[in-house]
Design a protein around this motif. Sequence first.
Motif, mmCIF file in Angstrom:
data_model
loop_
_atom_site.group_PDB
_atom_site.id
_atom_site.type_symbol
_atom_site.label_atom_id
_atom_site.label_comp_id
_atom_site.label_asym_id
_atom_site.label_seq_id
_atom_site.Cartn_x
_atom_site.Cartn_y
_atom_site.Cartn_z
ATOM 1 N N ASP A 1 -7.153 11.193 -4.281
ATOM 2 C CA ASP A 1 -7.409 9.808 -4.817
ATOM 3 C C ASP A 1 -6.143 8.670 -3.820
ATOM 4 O O ASP A 1 -5.129 7.986 -4.428
ATOM 5 C CB ASP A 1 -6.164 9.494 -6.465
ATOM 6 N N VAL A 2 -5.979 8.925 -2.700
ATOM 7 C CA VAL A 2 -4.663 8.571 -1.722
ATOM 8 C C VAL A 2 -5.917 7.933 -0.315
ATOM 9 O O VAL A 2 -6.920 8.475 0.429
ATOM 10 C CB VAL A 2 -4.325 9.609 -1.301
ATOM 11 N N PRO A 3 -5.774 6.749 -0.487
ATOM 12 C CA PRO A 3 -6.410 6.053 1.279
ATOM 13 C C PRO A 3 -6.444 6.701 2.127
ATOM 14 O O PRO A 3 -5.330 7.000 2.737
ATOM 15 C CB PRO A 3 -6.341 4.927 0.963
ATOM 16 N N ARG A 4 -6.679 6.643 3.300
ATOM 17 C CA ARG A 4 -6.409 7.045 4.453
ATOM 18 C C ARG A 4 -5.210 7.044 5.164
ATOM 19 O O ARG A 4 -5.040 7.202 6.120
ATOM 20 C CB ARG A 4 -7.658 6.556 5.085
ATOM 21 N N ALA A 5 -5.067 4.893 5.356
ATOM 22 C CA ALA A 5 -4.034 4.312 5.449
ATOM 23 C C ALA A 5 -2.740 5.161 5.229
ATOM 24 O O ALA A 5 -1.829 5.440 5.834
ATOM 25 C CB ALA A 5 -4.271 3.169 5.534
ATOM 26 N N ASP B 1 -12.007 13.290 4.461
ATOM 27 C CA ASP B 1 -12.556 12.227 3.411
ATOM 28 C C ASP B 1 -13.201 12.463 2.112
ATOM 29 O O ASP B 1 -12.296 11.517 0.975
ATOM 30 C CB ASP B 1 -13.874 11.518 3.890
ATOM 31 N N LEU C 1 -9.522 13.208 0.447
ATOM 32 C CA LEU C 1 -8.766 11.506 -0.064
ATOM 33 C C LEU C 1 -9.399 11.475 -1.184
ATOM 34 O O LEU C 1 -8.307 11.223 -1.465
ATOM 35 C CB LEU C 1 -8.771 10.899 1.264
ATOM 36 N N HIS C 2 -10.181 11.357 -1.159
ATOM 37 C CA HIS C 2 -11.022 10.848 -3.103
ATOM 38 C C HIS C 2 -10.307 11.929 -3.554
ATOM 39 O O HIS C 2 -10.348 11.858 -4.591
ATOM 40 C CB HIS C 2 -12.382 11.027 -2.559
ATOM 41 N N TYR D 1 3.607 5.451 -2.853
ATOM 42 C CA TYR D 1 3.565 6.835 -2.212
ATOM 43 C C TYR D 1 4.532 7.071 -1.622
ATOM 44 O O TYR D 1 5.283 8.377 -0.797
ATOM 45 C CB TYR D 1 2.226 7.076 -0.700
ATOM 46 N N LEU E 1 0.839 -1.184 0.123
ATOM 47 C CA LEU E 1 -0.260 0.317 0.244
ATOM 48 C C LEU E 1 1.024 1.518 0.115
ATOM 49 O O LEU E 1 0.366 2.211 -0.410
ATOM 50 C CB LEU E 1 -1.008 -0.266 1.586
#
Length: 199
Positions: free
Chosen positions: A41-45, A34, A37-38, A8, A4
């Motif tokens: 295009d990045v996951p919260r983690a 949220d 981040l959308h 990055y 994941l």
Amino acid sequence: MSSLFIEYDDATGPLQLQLVLLRRMEDHHPDLVDDALHRLDVPRAVMREANRKWQGRLRAGGRRRPAGIKDYGALLGPAESVVPRALGDLQCEVHTWPVPLWPELRFEVTVAPGVGTALNAWLVRAPGAAGPELRTLDDLAPWAATVDEVARAFPPAKPMEGTADNRFRLAFSGPDKSGQQRRCTAEFAWGLLQRWEIA
């Protein structure tokens, strides 16, 4: 390291800065984070990992230290602009970088020459960008205004100690929609308005 983070891991620049800013703002508005981040295009983690690395840099050597211009420069690269600014008798330098998530804002770091430690680091309105029209308390929407804009709209505003790192508070009075003056406290994260409440 999990797959994941591989995509990055080597990224620097505005993306990493934005993730660090958003992690602090998540405490107030997870829904807005949220959405951001959308858009990125990045996951919260990944946001949390970026913040962990930033905090690790500031704690390297076993001691917590304030961020300096070298830290921000390592993260962001050369500043878009560096200009002198006097703070009382102290002659400072103000470094600014663009922030794509908020194109009408800039990330501003103020340092005293020869010191290196950031005296202040937060979001400000970009030169020439139109700020919000703040006439009543109802105009104070989350993420809509900076510290300076709220202070100018509702003078006299009194700075207050923040509740955590990179948080700032203002005490001020402003009219509600009926015109009645209310004493309020506003809280900012990295210089951007998060919430306000009647004092």
